[in-house]
Enzyme design. Structure first.
Site, PDB file in Angstrom:
ATOM      1  N   ARG A 211       0.839  -1.207   0.000  1.00 29.71           N
ATOM      2  CA  ARG A 211       0.000   0.000   0.000  1.00 29.71           C
ATOM      3  C   ARG A 211       0.872   1.254   0.000  1.00 29.71           C
ATOM      4  NH1 ARG A 211      -3.891  -3.459   3.077  1.00 29.71           N
ATOM      5  NH2 ARG A 211      -2.647  -3.134   4.937  1.00 29.71           N
ATOM      6  N   ASP A 249     -15.779  -3.611  -4.717  1.00 26.51           N
ATOM      7  CA  ASP A 249     -15.833  -4.823  -3.901  1.00 26.51           C
ATOM      8  C   ASP A 249     -17.263  -5.351  -3.969  1.00 26.51           C
ATOM      9  OD1 ASP A 249     -13.701  -5.978  -1.597  1.00 26.51           O
ATOM     10  OD2 ASP A 249     -15.776  -6.646  -1.334  1.00 26.51           O
ATOM     11  N   SER A 250     -17.414  -6.645  -3.788  1.00 25.60           N
ATOM     12  CA  SER A 250     -18.763  -7.227  -3.821  1.00 25.60           C
ATOM     13  C   SER A 250     -19.414  -7.204  -2.441  1.00 25.60           C
ATOM     14  CB  SER A 250     -18.701  -8.673  -4.339  1.00 25.60           C
ATOM     15  OG  SER A 250     -17.810  -9.420  -3.546  1.00 25.60           O
ATOM     16  N   CYS A 340      -2.947 -14.454  -3.448  1.00 29.99           N
ATOM     17  CA  CYS A 340      -2.647 -14.884  -2.073  1.00 29.99           C
ATOM     18  C   CYS A 340      -2.956 -16.367  -1.917  1.00 29.99           C
ATOM     19  CB  CYS A 340      -3.401 -14.036  -1.057  1.00 29.99           C
ATOM     20  SG  CYS A 340      -5.175 -14.138  -1.222  1.00 29.99           S
TER      21      CYS A 340
HETATM   22  N1  SAH Z   1      -6.910  -5.216  -1.021  1.00 36.83           N
HETATM   23  C1  SAH Z   1      -7.601  -5.374   0.240  1.00 36.83           C
HETATM   24  C2  SAH Z   1      -7.846  -6.830   0.585  1.00 36.83           C
HETATM   25  C3  SAH Z   1      -8.662  -7.586  -0.446  1.00 36.83           C
HETATM   26  S1  SAH Z   1      -9.412  -9.033   0.174  1.00 36.83           S
HETATM   27  C4  SAH Z   1      -6.807  -4.660   1.325  1.00 36.83           C
HETATM   28  O1  SAH Z   1      -5.687  -4.211   1.079  1.00 36.83           O
HETATM   29  O2  SAH Z   1      -7.310  -4.552   2.446  1.00 36.83           O
HETATM   30  C5  SAH Z   1     -10.436  -9.528  -1.123  1.00 36.83           C
HETATM   31  C6  SAH Z   1     -11.759  -8.754  -1.245  1.00 36.83           C
HETATM   32  O3  SAH Z   1     -12.390  -9.223  -2.430  1.00 36.83           O
HETATM   33  C7  SAH Z   1     -12.771  -8.935  -0.138  1.00 36.83           C
HETATM   34  O4  SAH Z   1     -13.096  -7.687   0.377  1.00 36.83           O
HETATM   35  C8  SAH Z   1     -14.011  -9.572  -0.821  1.00 36.83           C
HETATM   36  O5  SAH Z   1     -15.226  -9.029  -0.349  1.00 36.83           O
HETATM   37  C9  SAH Z   1     -13.801  -9.166  -2.249  1.00 36.83           C
HETATM   38  N2  SAH Z   1     -14.374 -10.037  -3.302  1.00 36.83           N
HETATM   39  C10 SAH Z   1     -14.350 -11.384  -3.366  1.00 36.83           C
HETATM   40  N3  SAH Z   1     -14.851 -11.808  -4.551  1.00 36.83           N
HETATM   41  C11 SAH Z   1     -15.200 -10.692  -5.247  1.00 36.83           C
HETATM   42  C12 SAH Z   1     -15.734 -10.466  -6.545  1.00 36.83           C
HETATM   43  N4  SAH Z   1     -16.023 -11.476  -7.372  1.00 36.83           N
HETATM   44  N5  SAH Z   1     -15.940  -9.190  -6.935  1.00 36.83           N
HETATM   45  C13 SAH Z   1     -15.656  -8.167  -6.103  1.00 36.83           C
HETATM   46  N6  SAH Z   1     -15.118  -8.321  -4.886  1.00 36.83           N
HETATM   47  C14 SAH Z   1     -14.890  -9.567  -4.458  1.00 36.83           C
END
Ligand code: SAH
Length: 396
Positions: A211, A249-250, A340
């Protein structure tokens, strides 16, 4: 103490100090041991290899606490190991003083099945193995002693507990619930952390350094942050002077927290942030249809492949988003892309991203390789610990 005796030749991984013993390596158990009990591990020739936590329900039949046959596994053992994990982090300047910090990273800190994260004065403990589950009390005492934390919350609701025959359990183990939502500062940005309801222990601390990298890249750019969760990357992009940041985000609750986080930071230009509750796969297709473009795209999806068995299906999903993401980039644009998934190695991930760029018809090059932050170390005896990998790619 019961004795776990390995099959002939199966002591090799233990001699390399790998902390896991798979069911297929185990010959027999002499004596009685319940799930989580400490057993002495012996090679077939009778040589003692160390002491481990026994887990009869799991394919990982035992996890080594120690490779020293004389070391006793007791409260003092956990006090030493926890103190060492905390001290290790204090010696790394980039970690010293972080309000949000992983204190214990499981096997790679010599504490299999044990995760502890710190958010200010609150520690969050996650126990994922039968052995770890037995030592809850000792771990809480050790954590409080080593950190001075005022409270400890347990967040042991990860699915992997099921593989060890453990029920989910959450709640306060020490101290009282704070009156307000917890918050930490990360690179000058304030972030609220929902330790009880958020993902993992509340936040993705492993992306802290990445970040900061994004903050340094964002000036003047149109940024698309996919899978934004509570806006960690989004807010750093704004802090770094992005022209605008669209975050997807979903999860509705994650986006609500993201917007609450933005409101915690009146210094940031809120008008430059746009939030979209959508499926990333669909949203990226829609952007392409309307010709929307960006200078920098972040892809930080959830774990598509929890294990190597899911690698093929996961590869297609990674390929898909990386293809869609690279198509939306203006010439010279940057793709910051992660996996991840433990089941997808760095080499495979790089191939997937290369295939995506090829299909997108874009020449591209890796300008940086990316990994988890230093408080998520990877034991050299435990390559399985390397789950987060990424590349920063510049496309023509
Ligand atoms: N980048 C973030 C962490 C991401 S975790 C950080 O730095 O804090 C992954 C995220 O993807 C979660 O919030 C989950 O809600 C979202 N997610 C999972 N599948 C998804 C999809 N198909 N479309 C959009 N968001 C999704």
């Amino acid at each position: 103490m019961a004795k776990l005796i390995l099959l002939p030749g199966k002591e090799r991984s233990a001699l390399r100090r790998h902390p896991w013993l798979f069911a297929g390596s185990v010959g027999r158990l002499e004596g009685r041991a319940r799930p989580g009990d400490t057993v002495e591990v012996l090679a077939d020739d009778g040589r003692s290899l160390g002491r481990a936590a026994y887990s009869p329900k799991s394919q990982i039949r035992a996890r080594f606490w120690t490779f020293s046959p004389e070391e006793t596994v007791d409260d003092a053992f956990f006090k030493r190991r926890v103190a060492a994990a905390v001290a290790r982090r204090a010696t790394l300047p980039e970690l010293a003083g972080q309000e949000g910090l992983r204190l214990i990273h499981g096997e790679s800190d010599g504490l299999p099945g044990i995760i502890a994260d710190r958010y200010g004065d609150t520690a969050v403990l996650q126990l994922t193995s039968a052995g770890a589950d037995k030592w809850r009390g000792a771990l809480v005492t050790a954590l409080v002693q080593a950190t001075g934390c005022e409270r400890v919350f347990e967040r042991s609701d990860s699915d992997v507990r099921g593989l060890e025959g453990l029920e989910p359990t959450t709640g306060w183990l020490y101290g009282e619930a704070p009156k307000t939502l917890l918050a930490i500062a990360e690179h000058g940005v304030r972030l609220g952390i929902d330790i009880a309801g958020g993902h993992k222990t509340g936040f993705y601390l492993d992306q802290r350094e990445n970040r900061l990298l994004l903050k340094g890249l964002a000036a003047g750019k149109e940024v698309l942050n996919c899978f934004c969760y509570t806006g960690g990357f989004s807010l750093q992009a704004l802090a770094g002077g992005a022209a605008n940041v669209l975050s997807i985000d979903s999860s509705g609750p994650a986006l609500e927290q993201a917007q609450a986080n933005l409101a915690l930071n009146p210094q940031l230009p809120a008008a430059r942030a746009e939030w979209l509750e959508a499926d990333v796969f669909q949203a990226l297709r829609d952007f392409r249809k309307v010709g929307r473009q960006f200078d920098l795209v972040v892809l930080d999806p959830p774990k598509f492949a929890p294990s190597a068995a899911h690698a093929e299906r996961a590869s297609r999903a990674y390929k898909d988003i990386n293809l869609l993401g690279s198509r939306l980039l203006r010439p010279g644009g940057l793709l910051m892309t992660y996996s991840c998934s433990g089941g997808i190695g760095l080499e495979l991930f790089q191939k997937i991203v290369a295939g995506a760029a090829l299909d997108a018809g874009r020449d591209a090059r890796i300008v940086r390789r990316l990994a988890g932050a230093a408080d998520h170390p990877v034991g050299l005896n435990f390559p399985e610990g390397e789950y987060l990998k990424g590349v920063l790619v510049q496309v023509d």
